[in-house]
Enzyme design. Structure first.
Site, PDB file in Angstrom:
ATOM      1  N   LYS A  77       0.840  -1.205   0.000  1.00 42.48           N
ATOM      2  CA  LYS A  77       0.000   0.000   0.000  1.00 42.48           C
ATOM      3  C   LYS A  77       0.876   1.257   0.000  1.00 42.48           C
ATOM      4  O   LYS A  77       0.698   2.157  -0.798  1.00 42.48           O
ATOM      5  CB  LYS A  77      -0.923  -0.016   1.220  1.00 42.48           C
ATOM      6  CG  LYS A  77      -1.785   1.208   1.354  1.00 42.48           C
ATOM      7  CD  LYS A  77      -2.746   1.087   2.514  1.00 42.48           C
ATOM      8  CE  LYS A  77      -3.409   2.433   2.793  1.00 42.48           C
ATOM      9  NZ  LYS A  77      -4.351   2.379   3.897  1.00 42.48           N
ATOM     10  N   GLU A 115      10.692  -4.629   4.437  1.00 44.77           N
ATOM     11  CA  GLU A 115      10.791  -6.066   4.109  1.00 44.77           C
ATOM     12  C   GLU A 115      10.402  -6.296   2.648  1.00 44.77           C
ATOM     13  O   GLU A 115      11.071  -7.025   1.907  1.00 44.77           O
ATOM     14  CB  GLU A 115       9.858  -6.895   5.005  1.00 44.77           C
ATOM     15  CG  GLU A 115      10.194  -6.863   6.477  1.00 44.77           C
ATOM     16  CD  GLU A 115       9.514  -5.709   7.223  1.00 44.77           C
ATOM     17  OE1 GLU A 115       9.193  -4.681   6.579  1.00 44.77           O
ATOM     18  OE2 GLU A 115       9.323  -5.833   8.435  1.00 44.77           O
ATOM     19  N   HIS A 171      -6.278 -33.151  18.287  1.00 39.94           N
ATOM     20  CA  HIS A 171      -5.250 -34.079  18.769  1.00 39.94           C
ATOM     21  C   HIS A 171      -4.061 -33.342  19.362  1.00 39.94           C
ATOM     22  O   HIS A 171      -3.005 -33.930  19.555  1.00 39.94           O
ATOM     23  CB  HIS A 171      -4.832 -35.011  17.627  1.00 39.94           C
ATOM     24  CG  HIS A 171      -5.981 -35.853  17.169  1.00 39.94           C
ATOM     25  ND1 HIS A 171      -6.287 -37.068  17.742  1.00 39.94           N
ATOM     26  CD2 HIS A 171      -6.947 -35.623  16.244  1.00 39.94           C
ATOM     27  CE1 HIS A 171      -7.367 -37.569  17.164  1.00 39.94           C
ATOM     28  NE2 HIS A 171      -7.782 -36.707  16.254  1.00 39.94           N
TER      29      HIS A 171
HETATM   30  O1  F6P Z   1       3.372  -3.010   9.787  1.00 36.00           O
HETATM   31  C1  F6P Z   1       2.011  -3.206   9.674  1.00 36.00           C
HETATM   32  C2  F6P Z   1       1.510  -2.853   8.308  1.00 36.00           C
HETATM   33  O2  F6P Z   1       1.516  -1.477   8.138  1.00 36.00           O
HETATM   34  C3  F6P Z   1       0.126  -3.424   8.083  1.00 36.00           C
HETATM   35  O3  F6P Z   1      -0.868  -2.634   8.587  1.00 36.00           O
HETATM   36  C4  F6P Z   1       0.096  -3.566   6.613  1.00 36.00           C
HETATM   37  O4  F6P Z   1      -0.906  -4.449   6.200  1.00 36.00           O
HETATM   38  C5  F6P Z   1       1.496  -4.094   6.351  1.00 36.00           C
HETATM   39  O5  F6P Z   1       2.299  -3.425   7.297  1.00 36.00           O
HETATM   40  C6  F6P Z   1       2.011  -3.875   4.959  1.00 36.00           C
HETATM   41  O6  F6P Z   1       2.019  -2.526   4.594  1.00 36.00           O
HETATM   42  P1  F6P Z   1       2.207  -2.111   3.083  1.00 36.00           P
HETATM   43  O7  F6P Z   1       1.100  -2.702   2.298  1.00 36.00           O
HETATM   44  O8  F6P Z   1       2.192  -0.620   3.078  1.00 36.00           O
HETATM   45  O9  F6P Z   1       3.543  -2.655   2.621  1.00 36.00           O
END
Ligand code: F6P
Length: 559
Positions: A224, A230, A401
């Protein structure tokens, strides 16, 4: 004398407007008193005294059947919970969300995942613009692209068809499509596989790319914000992997992006023509129905995706229009409040009796815990009541289980949602009968247990009886549907989304921000440099400093 007055959130009584702490509200106090009276209720007695209980305490909508009769509630409990919901302005707040009001106050944003599922011709305006038109424009672009990949009109740089699509993203940009892809395996294209690269751990990159031909691999960089470290590090590594095999020019055929951040996408080197946009009024954990679902759409096709949206929409319409008393998400949300705040239950177990829903617990974890894990209310005041539960779970029957022992005989109350389907799409109907027999049996066993008298009658030796008694009165919701189809899945996700919303309104918190995740990110960025020696050691506590030094020493020995 009528002591009601109108607030932005609906009707309130004097002395209980939104400045009055929730725990001082008359409806809250009434529930407290009622809890003292019913907390030791027996489900055996409740069913014996009311033959119509199961029928009265069940409801159906959007293809989902909810049996909530095996909860520790009486008709009076439910009445008091609905009173609380009305007093807290749930109906007005729900309508405000659907109208596109900026109900995410701390980020000053509308909350419009429902617009992602709205039919063509609907108008929902944000700053004067009908966002439903924008939604359908992106859906059309996604559909064309998905068809091109599926039909092999879109080829890799060396002329090969795409066989593997890798979604690079984390949290809300991964969990939804991943969960749904596994859930909808019978609907997926036979020659295409979708994989997910989320964790920064290089082992995940190794596994996700293992055995793949770069010439047949398409990456969707899904973020987003397009600032999530990462995701960007994984995307760069993927780019290097692709370029090493196919050359720089191949990037255009092997990378597309899903984001709200056009500039950052271009800066990364992906042509904005190959970017699928969405909007700041879609929260990450609510984004599966947006372009975040692109990989899923490639896998199940635009028609399958349209079915998923129809399922979401069915539950959206039900949530918006059904009276609270028959409204599935409202009922589920209020029962959660009952256990969380009055029984002090700390957790909620999500137990899908469906192998294909194995990732549902992880998905609901983010949905619930990132939304409602909040320590202040909307005005910034510390809450003096519990907010969101800890969500966990595993598919049944595997869990039976391992951890069900605690559910049946442990000292903690663990409300459980058991989810199952009347028809399996995997064939082997006798497996399905056994699977569902287990689901239904667990709900029965948890509710009614096995008494000392029954054990005695069954010939169990006296000294064994205390160990074998199951007290029962352990609450469950059972959610059933005909089959796990795209439509059912959409409805199921929306059910949980709106139950989270219901709870957030009761607690008076902002369910749509996530400031708590920021601090760790900032510190990690700083510590990363210290681990490698790129930056000097910063000011830390003794423990943190020792961990950094230990890591550096090990790393140096390995060099
Ligand atoms: O660190 C949490 C977060 O901001 C979530 O709310 C979100 O879904 C995820 O990281 C990934 O964020 P982005 O889509 O901006 O990479």
């Amino acid at each position: 004398m009528d002591d009601r007055f109108e607030t932005a959130g609906g009707w309130a009584r004097k002395g209980q407007d939104h400045d009055t702490p929730l725990t001082a509200w008359a409806q809250w106090r009434a529930l407290k008193a009622h809890h003292r009276a019913v907390k030791d209720m027996s489900l055996r007695a409740a069913f014996a005294q009311d033959v119509g209980r199961a029928e009265r305490m069940s409801a159906e909508a959007a293809g989902l059947y909810l049996d909530y009769s095996k909860n520790l509630v009486t008709p009076e409990t439910l009445g008091l919970l609905f009173d609380l919901a009305r007093a807290r302005g749930l109906e007005a707040r729900r309508e405000a969300m659907f109208r596109g009001e900026r109900i995410n106050r701390t980020e000053d944003r509308a909350v419009l995942h429902v617009a992602l599922r709205a039919p063509v011709g609907t108008a929902i305006r944000v700053d004067g613009r009908n966002v439903v038109e924008d939604v359908h424009a992106v859906l059309a672009r996604m559909g064309a692209f998905a068809e091109a990949v599926r039909s092999r009109a879109w080829l890799g740089a060396s002329g090969k068809p795409i066989r593997t699509v890798i979604n690079i993203g984390i949290g809300g940009s991964a969990l939804g499509p991943e969960m749904a892809y596994h859930a909808l395996r019978p609907d997926t294209h036979p020659d295409l596989t979708l994989r997910f690269l989320a964790n920064i751990d290089g082992a995940e990159f190794r596994d996700v790319t293992a055995g793949l031909d770069p010439g047949e691999t398409l990456f969707i960089v899904c973020s987003k914000t397009f600032t999530t470290e990462e995701t960007l590090v994984n995307a760069r590594t993927a780019r290097d992997w692709c370029v090493a095999a196919l050359g720089e020019k191949a990037v255009a055929r092997h990378f597309v992006a899903v984001s709200t951040n056009r500039e950052a996408v271009a800066h990364f080197g992906i042509d904005p023509a190959h970017m699928f946009g969405f909007w700041d009024w879609v929260g990450g954990r609510y984004s599966l129905a947006s372009a975040v679902g692109l990989g899923l759409m490639i896998a199940i096709g635009p028609e399958g995706f349209a079915e998923l949206l129809a399922g979401f929409r069915g539950m959206d319409e039900h949530f918006l229009s059904a009276p609270l008393e028959t409204n599935l998400p409202v009922i589920l949300g209020l029962l959660g409040i009952w256990y969380n705040n009055f029984f002090d239950a700390q957790t909620l177990a999500i137990l899908p009796y469906a192998h294909d829903l194995a990732r549902l617990p992880a998905y609901v974890e983010q949905l619930v815990m990132e939304s409602n894990g909040k320590h202040v209310d909307e005005s910034g005041r510390a809450v003096d009541y519990e907010t969101g539960p800890i969500v966990w779970g595993e598919p049944g029957v595997d869990g039976q289980h391992s951890f069900y022992q605690l559910l049946h005989q442990g000292t903690k109350i663990v409300p459980c949602d058991l989810i199952g389907f009347c028809r399996s799409r995997a064939g082997l109907p006798h497996h399905q009968d056994l699977l569902m027999a287990n689901l239904i049996a667990q709900a029965e066993a948890l509710a009614f247990g096995r008494s000392a008298e029954e054990l005695t009658q069954a010939g169990v030796a006296g000294e064994q009886i205390p160990f074998r008694v199951c007290t029962g009165n352990r609450p469950t919701n059972v959610i059933l549907a005909e089959a796990l189809t795209p439509r059912t899945l959409g409805a199921l996700i929306a059910l949980y989304e709106h139950s989270v919303f219901t709870q957030g309104v009761i607690w008076g918190i902002d369910s749509f921000d996530q400031w708590g995740v920021e601090l760790g990110k900032v510190l990690a960025r700083r510590i990363q440099g210290e681990l490698t020696g790129a930056t000097p050691e910063g000011a830390h506590d003794d423990s943190t400093r020792a961990l950094i030094r230990y890591y550096r020493a090990c790393r140096a020995r390995g060099d």
